[in-house]
Write an enzyme that holds these catalytic residues in place. Structure first.
Site, PDB file in Angstrom:
ATOM      1  CG  ASP A 269       9.993 -43.815  -8.333  1.00 35.80           C
ATOM      2  OD1 ASP A 269       8.894 -44.004  -8.839  1.00 35.80           O
ATOM      3  OD2 ASP A 269      10.945 -43.508  -8.642  1.00 35.80           O
TER       4      ASP A 269
HETATM    5  C1  GLC Z   1      11.092 -41.261 -11.521  1.00 34.55           C
HETATM    6  C2  GLC Z   1       9.588 -42.271 -11.396  1.00 34.55           C
HETATM    7  C3  GLC Z   1       9.508 -43.876 -11.786  1.00 34.55           C
HETATM    8  C4  GLC Z   1      10.570 -44.054 -12.867  1.00 34.55           C
HETATM    9  C5  GLC Z   1      12.422 -43.119 -11.860  1.00 34.55           C
HETATM   10  C6  GLC Z   1      13.277 -43.226 -13.575  1.00 34.55           C
HETATM   11  O1  GLC Z   1      10.847 -40.351 -10.489  1.00 34.55           O
HETATM   12  O2  GLC Z   1       8.709 -42.338 -10.428  1.00 34.55           O
HETATM   13  O3  GLC Z   1       8.778 -43.865 -12.859  1.00 34.55           O
HETATM   14  O4  GLC Z   1      11.034 -45.089 -13.109  1.00 34.55           O
HETATM   15  O5  GLC Z   1      11.882 -42.420 -10.998  1.00 34.55           O
HETATM   16  O6  GLC Z   1      14.019 -42.189 -13.665  1.00 34.55           O
END
Ligand code: GLC
Length: 738
Positions: A269
């Site tokens: 993430d």
């Molecule tokens: C975020 C989220 C994830 C998302 C990623 C990209 O913090 O937790 O679900 O896909 O960043 O935006």
């Protein structure tokens, strides 16, 4: 001049695997680590930092760039100006729509329709692909039983079976028949795993889950996602039982790779590899890179611990080149499967217009099927517009095209929205007078200066429609609440309007279940529309005016009070279950009652142990009756099937759709089992007075669970089985596995 070796690979002569291997051989170390690195875009700007890193081969993917000209230029730079010309994965959170916005995933889950979810994802993929996106970070299939958690809005609810089925449908919708189709984008099952159990419903908080709960409740949707062919997984931010998911070898290697044989790649993430040190799991970025690499995180989202530290870790033989080659292999394989090496530039003329009528029609259909009728006192709905002559419309969300879109809207635009107010005005006969007072500026407003005007309008109207709820910012990532009632002065407004004695129809737009106990007896009808997206207005209007009967069912339990959380239908029985026979509310306890005189069962003194509305609940226009449940065999052996049937009758005067549900209970097992578990659902159409016999087939494999030794097994024994229109159905029978 780039060494365009890829062009030398004649596609017909080599398989994707051979093309991957032939490329890996040519790659230098920094180019391999580059493929494992995802950079953020800059809203259409070609920054020197990004361009230079792409040219240098340091970038395998870019996220959050959706300006087509910029995306095509980034791809051109990667292909023509880097040494090996490897195209980019372009990632974006296309969670419930790109430009045409569908209901939030929790609302889509309320349709209990795999077809709706699949079609919404398919359209989302087409619109995203037309902007150069070839990878979405969806579906989010975290099970959650905590409406305080803001990301419940993004989830498919509390139940492993419903979430598994709908998550798989979303994957199929995004990825289509073949990833190299222009209309397909790669999916990403997230957030692996257990994120939905963040302590106290506070985002990013600690997660402590037994392996029993992980395997029996939180992991099944991810296991199903592997079967459904999810191209990628995303690791969760959370610290799971002391080991953050992004550095968790048990999750990412033992379960995902060895047990489930997942062949795609895992992306971290945002910054979650660097955050391993923030967790206190690692000393610094170098150790974070070490742990993530050994856990099998193949691509790093935005932080640069891999680029900065893997060469050093390799040099000191703390990481093996084969680990890196394996990650690069998975990433390149997806790029070949997406057809990026053969045609990567996107021409918007190859795609239908954004937010076209077909897309709008599907968005309206999904929104219509997602709305859940929670209350309809004296059948005050549907509104008979041939009788009613004046309607007051009140509330901050009645005419707000932005708020109805909900959370996780990166590309949706409010100018495409059709609001509840405009749809009602459009649909109602022109002789029906509709007056609107917003009354509160936002869902959080506490100023009551417009209350008098609203009360006066209600007094001179025959009927009041209030559109209340939560602004979109009050749910979604990092937007958690400890109090989950209607925010601001909305409850006060309902109280004041209810004093007029006029019928009140309450439409709620929200990103979570709200606690409605304070107002439920003040209104005549409640239609829960979640955040319904671009076409939420017409969907709500069609239901209120009876053009279509409501058919949504709750994918998540509605608590009476936030103090009940976590509360969900698939509870364990406990050794001292509460019952209506023994339950005594605090206000009814005799003075000086003896310690053991209150029933001594699993209940709260100040709140009844039942939910306000149970999982699977949803009313329609008219009544639906279930009867004559039976099994085709009283006893079956392991590996056999049993057919359970019942008769469903629409006793009302409207054509309806009913989501029939099948639940089971394993009465005695090697580990305690829930008092009910959803094992089947079917959406059926019933004309007025029509009856249908519905059948569910159940294989004993579907009754399997992870036992004390974490073996997946189906045990002999007695099972109760229910069929009904909600998890609190009483129509049941039983069968035995011998
Ligand atoms: C975020 C989220 C994830 C998302 C990623 C990209 O913090 O937790 O679900 O896909 O960043 O935006």
């Amino acid at each position: 001049m780039s060494v365009t070796t890829i062009e030398n690979h004649n596609k017909s002569s080599l398989t994707s695997a051979q093309r991957v291997e032939s490329l890996i051989i040519k790659m230098q170390l920094h180019e391999k680590i580059g493929q494992m690195s995802q950079f953020s875009g800059h809203n259409g700007h070609l920054t020197d930092h990004l361009v230079e890193n792409i040219r240098a081969g340091n970038v395998g993917s870019v996220l959050n760039e959706v300006k087509l000209e910029t995306v095509n230029e980034l791809q051109r730079i990667a292909i023509e100006e880097s040494r090996l010309g490897i195209p980019l994965l372009i990632g974006r959170d296309v969670i419930h729509g790109f430009k045409t916005i569908f209901p939030i995933p929790l609302g889509q889950a309320a349709t209990w329709s795999e077809e709706c979810v699949r079609e919404a994802a398919h359209i989302s993929a087409i619109e995203a692909a037309s902007s150069g996106v070839n990878w979405t970070f969806a579906p989010m299939i975290d099970i959650t039983r905590d409406p305080r958690w803001g990301r419940i809005a993004e989830s498919l609810g509390e139940d492993p079976f419903l979430c598994s089925q709908l998550g798989a449908s979303m994957i199929t919708g995004f990825q289509g028949e073949s990833l190299d189709n222009n209309y397909s984008i790669a999916s990403c099952a997230k957030h692996f795993a257990g994120y939905g159990a963040s302590e106290s419903g506070r985002d990013y908080n600690t997660v402590n889950l037994s392996e029993h709960d992980l395997r029996n409740v939180f992991m099944p949707p991810f296991k199903m996602a592997v079967k459904a062919g999810a191209a990628t997984f995303m690791s969760a931010f959370s610290d799971l039982n002391g080991v953050p998911a992004t550095g968790n070898q048990w999750l990412m290697k033992t379960v995902l790779r060895e047990e489930w044989n997942f062949q795609g790649f895992v992306v971290s993430d945002w910054d979650s590899i660097h955050q391993l040190s923030v967790h206190g799991f690692t000393e610094n970025d170098c150790e974070a890179a070490y742990e993530a690499c050994h856990a099998g995180i193949d691509m790093e989202m935005v932080s640069t611990t891999y680029l900065d530290n893997l060469p050093n870790l390799l040099e000191h033989e703390r990481v093996d080149i084969e680990q890196i080659n394996d990650s690069v292999r998975k990433i390149l394989t997806l790029k070949f499967e997406l057809g990026l090496f053969d045609s990567v530039y996107v021409d918007s003329n190859d795609y239908p217009p954004l937010v076209n009528q077909k897309h709008r029609d599907v968005a309206k259909l999904v929104a219509t099927k997602s709305c859940v009728l929670l209350k309809n006192e004296n059948d005050c709905l549907p509104i008979d517009q041939h009788k009613v002559k004046s309607i007051a419309v009140l509330g901050p969300l009645a005419d707000d095209g932005y708020e109805q879109l909900g959370t996780w809207i990166f590309d949706g635009e409010e100018q495409h929205s059709v609001t509840c107010l405009s749809a009602l005005r459009e649909s109602l006969n022109k002789d029906v007078e509709v007056e609107f007072i917003k009354t509160l500026e936002t869902s959080r407003s506490v100023e009551q200066d417009q209350f008098d005007a609203a009360v006066k309008l209600a007094q001179r109207s025959e009927l009041v429609i209030m559109v209340l709820g939560e602004e979109s910012i009050l749910s979604g990532e990092a937007h958690c609440r400890t109090q989950i009632n209607l925010p601001g002065a909305q409850e006060n407004l309902i109280n004041e309007i209810s004093k007029t004695g006029k019928p009140i129809i309450l439409v709620i737009l929200a990103g979570r279940p709200l606690t409605l106990g304070a107002i439920i007896n003040k209104v005549d009808a409640i239609l829960y529309a979640w955040h319904p997206g671009t076409m939420g207005g017409p969907a709500v209007a069609d239901i209120l005016l009876g053009k279509v009967a409501p058919s949504g069912k709750l994918p998540v339990t509605f608590p009476r009070h936030v103090g009940q959380v976590p509360i969900y239908y698939a509870q364990k029985h406990s050794g001292k279950p509460a019952s209506n026979e023994t339950y005594l509310h605090m206000n009814d306890i005799p003075t000086r009652a003896a310690q053991t005189s209150l029933g001594m069962t699993s209940a709260h003194l100040d709140t009844h142990f039942s939910p306000l509305f149970p999982f699977g609940y949803g009313l329609t226009y008219g009544k639906v009756e279930y009867r004559d449940i039976c099994v085709d065999k009283q006893t079956i052996a392991v590996d056999e099937k049993v057919c359970i049937s019942a008769t469903v009758t629409n006793t009302g005067a409207y054509k309806i759709e009913e989501v029939t549900q099948l639940y089971i209970r394993d009465l005695v097992a090697n580990v305690t089992r829930p008092i009910k578990e959803l094992k089947g659902f079917k959406r059926i159409i019933l004309a007025p007075d029509e009856s249908k016999k519905i059948r569910f087939e159940l294989h004993t494999d579907q009754l399997a669970f992870y036992d004390r030794k974490m073996n997946l097994r189906t045990e002999p024994g007695r099972f109760h089985v229910w069929i009904g229109g909600s998890s609190d159905t009483k129509l049941f029978t039983e069968f035995d596995i011998n």
